[in-house]
Enzyme design. Structure first.
Site, PDB file in Angstrom:
ATOM      1  N   ASP A  84      -9.421 -10.307  13.114  1.00 31.24           N
ATOM      2  CA  ASP A  84     -10.482 -10.723  12.211  1.00 31.24           C
ATOM      3  C   ASP A  84     -10.229 -12.197  11.883  1.00 31.24           C
ATOM      4  O   ASP A  84      -9.145 -12.723  12.154  1.00 31.24           O
ATOM      5  CB  ASP A  84     -10.443  -9.860  10.945  1.00 31.24           C
ATOM      6  CG  ASP A  84     -11.421 -10.329   9.888  1.00 31.24           C
ATOM      7  OD1 ASP A  84     -12.616 -10.484  10.208  1.00 31.24           O
ATOM      8  OD2 ASP A  84     -10.989 -10.583   8.754  1.00 31.24           O
ATOM      9  N   ASP A  86     -11.912 -14.354   8.718  1.00 33.68           N
ATOM     10  CA  ASP A  86     -11.866 -14.694   7.299  1.00 33.68           C
ATOM     11  C   ASP A  86     -10.949 -13.754   6.533  1.00 33.68           C
ATOM     12  O   ASP A  86     -11.147 -12.537   6.535  1.00 33.68           O
ATOM     13  CB  ASP A  86     -13.284 -14.634   6.710  1.00 33.68           C
ATOM     14  CG  ASP A  86     -14.220 -15.612   7.394  1.00 33.68           C
ATOM     15  OD1 ASP A  86     -13.867 -16.794   7.478  1.00 33.68           O
ATOM     16  OD2 ASP A  86     -15.299 -15.179   7.863  1.00 33.68           O
ATOM     17  N   GLU A 379       8.889 -17.612  -9.861  1.00 38.20           N
ATOM     18  CA  GLU A 379      10.110 -17.502 -10.656  1.00 38.20           C
ATOM     19  C   GLU A 379      11.319 -17.950  -9.833  1.00 38.20           C
ATOM     20  O   GLU A 379      11.915 -17.161  -9.109  1.00 38.20           O
ATOM     21  CB  GLU A 379      10.289 -16.070 -11.158  1.00 38.20           C
ATOM     22  CG  GLU A 379       9.122 -15.583 -12.024  1.00 38.20           C
ATOM     23  CD  GLU A 379       9.326 -14.182 -12.565  1.00 38.20           C
ATOM     24  OE1 GLU A 379      10.477 -13.846 -12.905  1.00 38.20           O
ATOM     25  OE2 GLU A 379       8.333 -13.428 -12.639  1.00 38.20           O
TER      26      GLU A 379
END
Length: 448
Positions: A84, A86, A379
């Site tokens: 695919d 997008d 983090e």
């Protein structure tokens, strides 16, 4: 006598007509091991019979396949990959949100992304219909499309390849694995989008747009047409998709499907996929009988370096108190777009505090499933013992490598154990010249 072209070391399975998927896991190990040994000796004794191109199949590839035969079961042998576009290869979501935010502003409405799930993987007509209905717009679906088309066209040049996309395309192309591109987008839009990514168009033997079939995904038609044009049986095709309609279409076509969910915290919905991975960085082609990547180094994957920085803020209060691991958190408000371009997971690199120095660093990006964050965070853990806190100080990071995808854990102890394992991997890897050279980057020592 005509013999089939050999694209990778496990091709003889198809030559003999066996279906490995019908064997138990134990027999898969034994069968594939013996088959690899046979194939290895066969091509050395008589390589001309198999029409082997030495640039495609080499002894190193065979060794990797033989090694995997013993350590990991094969899911299924495939002959091609159908991708695919997008959300799978291109980070289109950001462009879509930017355009709709501007357009809806004309109607006094605010795009908040709440209907993203309703448009991901859909045809342009279906997506436009969802936006008109969801926001109660006075225009028709056709009018919306006609106004949005030029706005989107102006932005196609800005769509970035998702992490791992270029790596995957180059890898499969280098091994001459047949590839097709099948997207619900119109063919013209597909051609325009990939034109901004050098080498992409030439690597796909087949490109099909949603306007070239009667029904788009979740109908299987577009994938079946791709297999037909490739002259490969659907059962021998591997589909890589980010959306639920795409996964549904691939399975309905009788193909193997790897899901790479583009929407956060949605992996549990992809139960029909044969495998669900966090990002293309986590794809292991050898599971499907395809050539393995060879770019992992000491349990790390080198990536295109990227930077992020800002003042250190107070986090969730769990780093030192709960985990015993002091993290130097950064605000994500200024970097939501940047973070959306990078898959959640564990990364490593260098951290610079202008008044203190440069330090090794390992960090997580994501939602921390164990703590069930409501927003994507970053983090970092600076691998150094500091005598005092440095809240408010400017922190600059250069991310140079990837370790693993984000994961949940059954207990706090297992989470902590894994974090320390990540630390060890990062510390050792950052001593390698390919990573250590970034320690001297001026960005790390810049005061702003």
């Amino acid at each position: 006598m005509n013999h089939p072209k050999v694209y990778w070391a496990t091709a003889p399975v198809r030559f003999f007509g066996f279906s490995v998927s019908k064997f138990s896991s134990f027999l898969q190990y034994q069968f594939r091991f013996l088959l690899s040994v046979y194939y290895f000796s066969f091509i050395i004794v008589n390589p001309k019979i198999c029409s082997i191109d030495q640039s495609i199949v080499n002894l190193s590839d065979l060794y990797m396949v033989l090694k995997m035969s013993i350590t990991e079961p094969l899911k299924k042998l495939v002959s091609c990959v159908i991708l695919d576009l997008d959300g799978t290869l291109l980070h289109t979501d950001g462009i879509v949100s930017d355009v709709l935010r501007v357009y809806l502003g004309k109607y006094g409405k605010k795009w908040d992304g709440r209907e993203v799930e309703k448009i991901v993987g859909k045809t342009p007509l279906e997506a436009a219909t969802a936006v008109v209905e969801e926001y109660g717009l006075s225009c028709t679906t056709s009018e919306l499309l006609s106004e949005l088309d030029p706005m989107f066209s102006n932005q196609w040049c800005n769509i970035k390849a998702l992490p791992g996309a270029n790596r995957l395309i180059k890898h499969l192309s280098g091994h001459r694995v047949p590839m097709a591109l099948a997207s619900n987008s119109p063919r013209e839009n597909i051609e325009t989008k990939i034109s901004f990514h050098p080498g992409w168009k030439e690597t796909f033997l087949v490109i099909i747009g949603g306007d070239e079939v009667r029904s788009g995904k979740p109908s299987p038609e577009i994938f079946l047409e791709a297999a037909k044009r490739l002259n490969i049986e659907p059962s021998s095709c591997l589909v890589i998709e980010d959306s639920l309609p795409g996964v549904t279409a691939g399975k309905a076509a009788g193909m193997e499907v790897v899901a790479v969910p583009s929407l956060p915290k949605q992996s549990h919905l992809y139960t029909s996929a044969d495998e669900v991975i966090n990002s293309l960085l986590d794809l292991h082609p050898e599971k499907w009988g395809l050539p393995p990547f060879k770019d992992w180094i000491k349990d790390t994957l080198p990536i295109e370096p990227w930077q992020i920085g800002g003042p250190v803020i107070k986090g969730f209060g769990r780093g030192s108190k709960v985990l015993g691991i002091p993290t130097a958190n950064l605000s994500t408000q200024r970097y939501s777009t940047l973070l959306s371009e990078h898959p959640s997971g564990v990364y490593f690199g260098w951290a610079g505090l202008p008044t203190r120095g440069v330090f090794k660093m390992v960090m997580s990006i994501g939602w921390n499933p164990y703590f069930n964050n409501t927003e994507k965070t970053i983090e970092p853990w600076l691998l150094h013992d500091f005598d005092e806190d440095f809240y408010g100080e400017e922190l600059h990071l250069i991310i140079v490598g990837y370790i693993r995808p984000e994961a949940n854990f059954p207990s706090l102890e297992s989470l902590i154990e894994k974090i320390h394992e990540d630390r060890k991997i990062a510390e050792e890897a950052l001593d390698l010249p390919m990573y250590s050279k970034f320690k001297d980057d001026p960005y790390l020592k810049s005061p702003t």
